[in-house]
Design a protein around this motif. Sequence first.
Motif, PDB file in Angstrom:
ATOM      1  N   GLY A  40      24.452 -11.065   2.466  1.00  0.00           N
ATOM      2  CA  GLY A  40      23.354 -10.911   3.407  1.00  0.00           C
ATOM      3  C   GLY A  40      21.990 -10.836   2.768  1.00  0.00           C
ATOM      4  N   VAL A  41      21.933 -11.017   1.442  1.00  0.00           N
ATOM      5  CA  VAL A  41      20.670 -10.923   0.705  1.00  0.00           C
ATOM      6  C   VAL A  41      20.340 -12.295   0.113  1.00  0.00           C
ATOM      7  N   ALA A  42      19.128 -12.763   0.352  1.00  0.00           N
ATOM      8  CA  ALA A  42      18.654 -14.022  -0.223  1.00  0.00           C
ATOM      9  C   ALA A  42      17.542 -13.730  -1.223  1.00  0.00           C
ATOM     10  N   ASP A  43      17.485 -14.535  -2.253  1.00  0.00           N
ATOM     11  CA  ASP A  43      16.411 -14.487  -3.241  1.00  0.00           C
ATOM     12  C   ASP A  43      15.392 -15.557  -2.851  1.00  0.00           C
ATOM     13  N   LEU A  44      14.120 -15.209  -2.902  1.00  0.00           N
ATOM     14  CA  LEU A  44      13.046 -16.123  -2.510  1.00  0.00           C
ATOM     15  C   LEU A  44      12.378 -16.735  -3.734  1.00  0.00           C
ATOM     16  N   SER A  45      12.154 -18.033  -3.667  1.00  0.00           N
ATOM     17  CA  SER A  45      11.284 -18.720  -4.628  1.00  0.00           C
ATOM     18  C   SER A  45      10.190 -19.397  -3.824  1.00  0.00           C
ATOM     19  N   ILE A  46       8.965 -19.328  -4.335  1.00  0.00           N
ATOM     20  CA  ILE A  46       7.854 -19.980  -3.642  1.00  0.00           C
ATOM     21  C   ILE A  46       6.843 -20.442  -4.687  1.00  0.00           C
ATOM     22  N   TYR A  47       6.300 -21.627  -4.466  1.00  0.00           N
ATOM     23  CA  TYR A  47       5.267 -22.156  -5.353  1.00  0.00           C
ATOM     24  C   TYR A  47       4.237 -22.895  -4.509  1.00  0.00           C
ATOM     25  N   ILE A  48       2.975 -22.585  -4.748  1.00  0.00           N
ATOM     26  CA  ILE A  48       1.861 -23.279  -4.089  1.00  0.00           C
ATOM     27  C   ILE A  48       0.970 -23.859  -5.186  1.00  0.00           C
ATOM     28  N   GLU A  49       0.632 -25.130  -5.047  1.00  0.00           N
ATOM     29  CA  GLU A  49      -0.244 -25.784  -6.027  1.00  0.00           C
ATOM     30  C   GLU A  49      -1.553 -24.998  -6.096  1.00  0.00           C
ATOM     31  N   ARG A  50      -2.066 -24.794  -7.296  1.00  0.00           N
ATOM     32  CA  ARG A  50      -3.189 -23.874  -7.536  1.00  0.00           C
ATOM     33  C   ARG A  50      -4.394 -24.080  -6.612  1.00  0.00           C
ATOM     34  N   SER A  51      -4.771 -25.306  -6.372  1.00  0.00           N
ATOM     35  CA  SER A  51      -5.972 -25.540  -5.565  1.00  0.00           C
ATOM     36  C   SER A  51      -5.756 -25.225  -4.079  1.00  0.00           C
ATOM     37  N   TYR A  52      -4.525 -24.980  -3.668  1.00  0.00           N
ATOM     38  CA  TYR A  52      -4.231 -24.657  -2.270  1.00  0.00           C
ATOM     39  C   TYR A  52      -3.891 -23.186  -2.064  1.00  0.00           C
ATOM     40  N   ARG A  53      -3.906 -22.399  -3.108  1.00  0.00           N
ATOM     41  CA  ARG A  53      -3.558 -20.983  -2.994  1.00  0.00           C
ATOM     42  C   ARG A  53      -4.640 -20.236  -2.223  1.00  0.00           C
ATOM     43  N   GLY A  54      -4.207 -19.266  -1.429  1.00  0.00           N
ATOM     44  CA  GLY A  54      -5.140 -18.460  -0.644  1.00  0.00           C
ATOM     45  C   GLY A  54      -5.641 -19.138   0.616  1.00  0.00           C
ATOM     46  N   LYS A  55      -5.007 -20.249   1.019  1.00  0.00           N
ATOM     47  CA  LYS A  55      -5.468 -21.005   2.180  1.00  0.00           C
ATOM     48  C   LYS A  55      -4.451 -21.033   3.324  1.00  0.00           C
ATOM     49  N   GLY A  56      -3.400 -20.209   3.235  1.00  0.00           N
ATOM     50  CA  GLY A  56      -2.446 -20.097   4.334  1.00  0.00           C
ATOM     51  C   GLY A  56      -1.145 -20.861   4.168  1.00  0.00           C
ATOM     52  N   THR A  57      -1.057 -21.712   3.165  1.00  0.00           N
ATOM     53  CA  THR A  57       0.167 -22.493   2.969  1.00  0.00           C
ATOM     54  C   THR A  57       1.345 -21.586   2.638  1.00  0.00           C
ATOM     55  N   GLY A  58       1.139 -20.646   1.730  1.00  0.00           N
ATOM     56  CA  GLY A  58       2.211 -19.725   1.343  1.00  0.00           C
ATOM     57  C   GLY A  58       2.685 -18.886   2.512  1.00  0.00           C
ATOM     58  N   LYS A  59       1.751 -18.399   3.309  1.00  0.00           N
ATOM     59  CA  LYS A  59       2.108 -17.580   4.474  1.00  0.00           C
ATOM     60  C   LYS A  59       2.939 -18.382   5.465  1.00  0.00           C
ATOM     61  N   ALA A  60       2.525 -19.620   5.721  1.00  0.00           N
ATOM     62  CA  ALA A  60       3.262 -20.464   6.664  1.00  0.00           C
ATOM     63  C   ALA A  60       4.677 -20.738   6.155  1.00  0.00           C
ATOM     64  N   LEU A  61       4.814 -21.059   4.880  1.00  0.00           N
ATOM     65  CA  LEU A  61       6.140 -21.299   4.308  1.00  0.00           C
ATOM     66  C   LEU A  61       7.004 -20.047   4.376  1.00  0.00           C
ATOM     67  N   LEU A  62       6.411 -18.923   4.009  1.00  0.00           N
ATOM     68  CA  LEU A  62       7.152 -17.663   3.982  1.00  0.00           C
ATOM     69  C   LEU A  62       7.625 -17.267   5.379  1.00  0.00           C
ATOM     70  N   GLN A  63       6.764 -17.386   6.368  1.00  0.00           N
ATOM     71  CA  GLN A  63       7.150 -17.023   7.736  1.00  0.00           C
ATOM     72  C   GLN A  63       8.267 -17.928   8.264  1.00  0.00           C
ATOM     73  N   GLU A  64       8.184 -19.210   7.992  1.00  0.00           N
ATOM     74  CA  GLU A  64       9.225 -20.145   8.436  1.00  0.00           C
ATOM     75  C   GLU A  64      10.546 -19.864   7.722  1.00  0.00           C
ATOM     76  N   LEU A  65      10.467 -19.574   6.433  1.00  0.00           N
ATOM     77  CA  LEU A  65      11.679 -19.281   5.673  1.00  0.00           C
ATOM     78  C   LEU A  65      12.344 -17.986   6.144  1.00  0.00           C
ATOM     79  N   GLU A  66      11.548 -17.010   6.541  1.00  0.00           N
ATOM     80  CA  GLU A  66      12.114 -15.772   7.079  1.00  0.00           C
ATOM     81  C   GLU A  66      12.867 -16.037   8.376  1.00  0.00           C
ATOM     82  N   GLN A  67      12.352 -16.921   9.221  1.00  0.00           N
ATOM     83  CA  GLN A  67      13.050 -17.287  10.457  1.00  0.00           C
ATOM     84  C   GLN A  67      14.385 -17.964  10.126  1.00  0.00           C
ATOM     85  N   ILE A  68      14.358 -18.844   9.167  1.00  0.00           N
ATOM     86  CA  ILE A  68      15.584 -19.527   8.737  1.00  0.00           C
ATOM     87  C   ILE A  68      16.574 -18.504   8.188  1.00  0.00           C
ATOM     88  N   ALA A  69      16.086 -17.542   7.426  1.00  0.00           N
ATOM     89  CA  ALA A  69      16.957 -16.506   6.868  1.00  0.00           C
ATOM     90  C   ALA A  69      17.633 -15.715   7.985  1.00  0.00           C
TER      91      ALA A  69
END
Length: 123
Positions: A40-69
């Motif tokens: 019941g435990v998943a390990d998360l990996s996430i990578y955002i290209e440097r020039s796109y960090r802090g612009k919401g891409t990571g949050k969107a990926l993380l929220q979608e992945l949590e729904q999938i989990a």
Amino acid sequence: MSKWFHEHQGRYQVLIAEMDDTIIGWASLNRYSNRCAYDGVADLSIYIERSYRGKGTGKALLQELEQIARLNQFHKIVLFTFPFNNLGQGLYKKCGYREVGVFQNQGILDGKFVDVMAMEKVL
């Protein structure tokens, strides 16, 4: 890489973020342990290209992945990050993750030992 992608099917999925036909980030749910007690435990990996960090891409990926989990009967996500990754930790904390602890000299980066912080979120 093909072996890694082959292992990320079913419960263990990969999401890709694209902009103008360019991959700008990805996130995946990975097996935390081969022991059935931790199914019941998943390990998360996430990578955002440097020039796109802090612009919401990571949050969107993380929220979608949590729904999938959740849909795949995971009750917790854990992740491991470098203690100096302040931008990433800010994202994780905003999304409800908490610091569990720090492993000293857990990895090697640029030929030097580095600590690794463990974080978790109960879904």
